[in-house]
Motif scaffolding. Structure first.
Motif, PDB file in Angstrom:
ATOM      1  N   GLU A 147       0.843  -1.190   0.000  1.00 52.82           N
ATOM      2  CA  GLU A 147       0.000   0.000   0.000  1.00 52.82           C
ATOM      3  C   GLU A 147       0.880   1.241   0.000  1.00 52.82           C
ATOM      4  O   GLU A 147       1.954   1.245   0.576  1.00 52.82           O
ATOM      5  CB  GLU A 147      -0.865   0.024   1.262  1.00 52.82           C
ATOM      6  N   ALA A 148       0.423   2.271  -0.665  1.00 50.66           N
ATOM      7  CA  ALA A 148       1.131   3.549  -0.604  1.00 50.66           C
ATOM      8  C   ALA A 148       1.072   4.061   0.825  1.00 50.66           C
ATOM      9  O   ALA A 148       0.103   3.815   1.523  1.00 50.66           O
ATOM     10  CB  ALA A 148       0.488   4.544  -1.554  1.00 50.66           C
ATOM     11  N   PRO A 149       2.108   4.755   1.295  1.00 53.73           N
ATOM     12  CA  PRO A 149       2.118   5.208   2.685  1.00 53.73           C
ATOM     13  C   PRO A 149       0.867   5.976   3.097  1.00 53.73           C
ATOM     14  O   PRO A 149       0.401   5.837   4.212  1.00 53.73           O
ATOM     15  CB  PRO A 149       3.361   6.097   2.749  1.00 53.73           C
ATOM     16  N   SER A 150       0.287   6.772   2.209  1.00 53.24           N
ATOM     17  CA  SER A 150      -0.890   7.544   2.600  1.00 53.24           C
ATOM     18  C   SER A 150      -2.112   6.659   2.800  1.00 53.24           C
ATOM     19  O   SER A 150      -3.052   7.037   3.483  1.00 53.24           O
ATOM     20  CB  SER A 150      -1.188   8.619   1.555  1.00 53.24           C
ATOM     21  N   ASP A 151      -2.130   5.474   2.197  1.00 53.11           N
ATOM     22  CA  ASP A 151      -3.241   4.545   2.341  1.00 53.11           C
ATOM     23  C   ASP A 151      -3.011   3.533   3.465  1.00 53.11           C
ATOM     24  O   ASP A 151      -3.932   2.844   3.868  1.00 53.11           O
ATOM     25  CB  ASP A 151      -3.481   3.776   1.038  1.00 53.11           C
ATOM     26  N   ASP A 152      -1.787   3.414   3.911  1.00 50.49           N
ATOM     27  CA  ASP A 152      -1.438   2.428   4.937  1.00 50.49           C
ATOM     28  C   ASP A 152      -1.771   3.008   6.307  1.00 50.49           C
ATOM     29  O   ASP A 152      -1.236   4.048   6.694  1.00 50.49           O
ATOM     30  CB  ASP A 152       0.048   2.103   4.844  1.00 50.49           C
ATOM     31  N   PRO A 153      -2.663   2.340   7.077  1.00 53.37           N
ATOM     32  CA  PRO A 153      -3.030   2.879   8.391  1.00 53.37           C
ATOM     33  C   PRO A 153      -1.864   2.966   9.374  1.00 53.37           C
ATOM     34  O   PRO A 153      -1.956   3.704  10.353  1.00 53.37           O
ATOM     35  CB  PRO A 153      -4.111   1.917   8.882  1.00 53.37           C
ATOM     36  N   CYS A 154      -0.764   2.275   9.100  1.00 56.73           N
ATOM     37  CA  CYS A 154       0.411   2.390   9.974  1.00 56.73           C
ATOM     38  C   CYS A 154       1.031   3.776   9.898  1.00 56.73           C
ATOM     39  O   CYS A 154       1.788   4.174  10.785  1.00 56.73           O
ATOM     40  CB  CYS A 154       1.458   1.339   9.599  1.00 56.73           C
ATOM     41  N   TYR A 155       0.730   4.514   8.821  1.00 53.82           N
ATOM     42  CA  TYR A 155       1.305   5.839   8.624  1.00 53.82           C
ATOM     43  C   TYR A 155       0.245   6.930   8.552  1.00 53.82           C
ATOM     44  O   TYR A 155       0.566   8.093   8.337  1.00 53.82           O
ATOM     45  CB  TYR A 155       2.162   5.846   7.362  1.00 53.82           C
ATOM     46  N   SER A 156      -0.999   6.546   8.720  1.00 54.00           N
ATOM     47  CA  SER A 156      -2.094   7.510   8.647  1.00 54.00           C
ATOM     48  C   SER A 156      -3.130   7.139   9.702  1.00 54.00           C
ATOM     49  O   SER A 156      -4.051   6.382   9.433  1.00 54.00           O
ATOM     50  CB  SER A 156      -2.704   7.480   7.238  1.00 54.00           C
ATOM     51  N   TYR A 157      -2.945   7.661  10.909  1.00 53.87           N
ATOM     52  CA  TYR A 157      -3.818   7.313  12.024  1.00 53.87           C
ATOM     53  C   TYR A 157      -4.021   8.513  12.928  1.00 53.87           C
ATOM     54  O   TYR A 157      -3.311   9.509  12.836  1.00 53.87           O
ATOM     55  CB  TYR A 157      -3.236   6.145  12.840  1.00 53.87           C
ATOM     56  N   THR A 158      -5.010   8.399  13.804  1.00 57.80           N
ATOM     57  CA  THR A 158      -5.266   9.400  14.833  1.00 57.80           C
ATOM     58  C   THR A 158      -4.720   8.870  16.150  1.00 57.80           C
ATOM     59  O   THR A 158      -4.905   7.691  16.467  1.00 57.80           O
ATOM     60  CB  THR A 158      -6.785   9.648  14.970  1.00 57.80           C
ATOM     61  N   VAL A 159      -4.051   9.712  16.901  1.00 54.05           N
ATOM     62  CA  VAL A 159      -3.531   9.321  18.214  1.00 54.05           C
ATOM     63  C   VAL A 159      -4.667   9.345  19.225  1.00 54.05           C
ATOM     64  O   VAL A 159      -5.424  10.304  19.313  1.00 54.05           O
ATOM     65  CB  VAL A 159      -2.397  10.264  18.661  1.00 54.05           C
ATOM     66  N   LEU A 160      -4.795   8.273  19.987  1.00 55.93           N
ATOM     67  CA  LEU A 160      -5.764   8.188  21.079  1.00 55.93           C
ATOM     68  C   LEU A 160      -4.966   8.031  22.373  1.00 55.93           C
ATOM     69  O   LEU A 160      -4.369   6.994  22.615  1.00 55.93           O
ATOM     70  CB  LEU A 160      -6.704   6.995  20.855  1.00 55.93           C
ATOM     71  N   ASP A 161      -4.916   9.099  23.181  1.00 54.88           N
ATOM     72  CA  ASP A 161      -4.119   9.111  24.415  1.00 54.88           C
ATOM     73  C   ASP A 161      -5.009   9.565  25.567  1.00 54.88           C
ATOM     74  O   ASP A 161      -5.027  10.733  25.929  1.00 54.88           O
ATOM     75  CB  ASP A 161      -2.915  10.052  24.249  1.00 54.88           C
ATOM     76  N   ASP A 162      -5.780   8.628  26.098  1.00 57.31           N
ATOM     77  CA  ASP A 162      -6.686   8.896  27.219  1.00 57.31           C
ATOM     78  C   ASP A 162      -6.264   8.035  28.412  1.00 57.31           C
ATOM     79  O   ASP A 162      -6.529   6.827  28.414  1.00 57.31           O
ATOM     80  CB  ASP A 162      -8.142   8.539  26.852  1.00 57.31           C
ATOM     81  N   PRO A 163      -5.613   8.618  29.428  1.00 55.11           N
ATOM     82  CA  PRO A 163      -5.170   7.816  30.572  1.00 55.11           C
ATOM     83  C   PRO A 163      -6.298   7.051  31.257  1.00 55.11           C
ATOM     84  O   PRO A 163      -6.065   5.994  31.840  1.00 55.11           O
ATOM     85  CB  PRO A 163      -4.548   8.849  31.514  1.00 55.11           C
ATOM     86  N   TRP A 164      -7.537   7.540  31.178  1.00 54.10           N
ATOM     87  CA  TRP A 164      -8.652   6.840  31.808  1.00 54.10           C
ATOM     88  C   TRP A 164      -8.944   5.497  31.134  1.00 54.10           C
ATOM     89  O   TRP A 164      -9.642   4.657  31.705  1.00 54.10           O
ATOM     90  CB  TRP A 164      -9.915   7.706  31.848  1.00 54.10           C
ATOM     91  N   ARG A 165      -8.399   5.246  29.958  1.00 54.93           N
ATOM     92  CA  ARG A 165      -8.596   3.972  29.275  1.00 54.93           C
ATOM     93  C   ARG A 165      -7.666   2.873  29.788  1.00 54.93           C
ATOM     94  O   ARG A 165      -7.771   1.714  29.389  1.00 54.93           O
ATOM     95  CB  ARG A 165      -8.392   4.134  27.768  1.00 54.93           C
TER      96      ARG A 165
END
Length: 171
Positions: free
Chosen positions: A24-42
């Protein structure tokens, strides 16, 4: 594969590394196109009986990489006690994490309630193992409230030393 083109005495070099159908092209690969989820309560050790979180109210879109206090995290793949991860029934990955060579896989998600680790058997999610030893997840909206995706880790921030003194060994 490299392609060379000459236009008006200008050499143009194209890298054609993504023609292979399995890549997959990098822009289509979710390893390089993701949203950070940083919630300590999780975090798996987090418990707060007065405020319970609900992922039913989140508009999940795309892929997510998990962090706790800036440290890479992953979903647990074993049962988590109820009332952990900031919710009534914490959601955990049923089926284990994939390997990089597995590509994108679909896994079940369970929520613990009434002494049943998979009392809530929610809509499956997609997961991918990425180079660099992390995972990305394509979360879906849980069917009811008081369910929230859980992360392995601790809700307390790591201790950071402001001053480190060198150690001198005399022999």
């Amino acid at each position: 594969m490299r392609w060379l083109f000459l236009f008006s005495n200008t050499l143009i070099l194209f890298f054609n590394d993504y023609l292979n159908d399995k890549t997959e092209a990098p822009s289509d690969d979710p390893c390089y196109s993701y949203t950070v989820l940083d919630d300590p309560w999780r975090a798996t050790d987090y418990q707060n009986d007065s405020v319970l979180m609900c992922d039913r109210n989140v508009n999940w879109f795309g892929w997510y990489r998990l962090f706790i206090h800036g440290q890479s995290a992953q979903m647990p793949n074993t049962c988590i006690d109820k009332y952990k991860c900031g919710t009534h029934a914490p959601l955990w990955l049923n089926g284990g994490h994939p390997k990089v060579e597995d590509g994108v896989v679909t896994r079940g998600v369970c929520g613990h309630w009434q002494n049943n680790c998979c009392y809530f058997n929610t809509t499956p999610i997609r997961v991918k193992a990425c180079p660099g030893n992390y995972y990305v997840y394509e979360f879906v909206r849980p069917s009811i409230c008081a369910l929230a995706y859980c992360m392995l880790g601790t809700s307390t921030p790591p201790i950071q030393l402001s001053h480190q003194r060198p150690i001198h060994l005399v022999m």
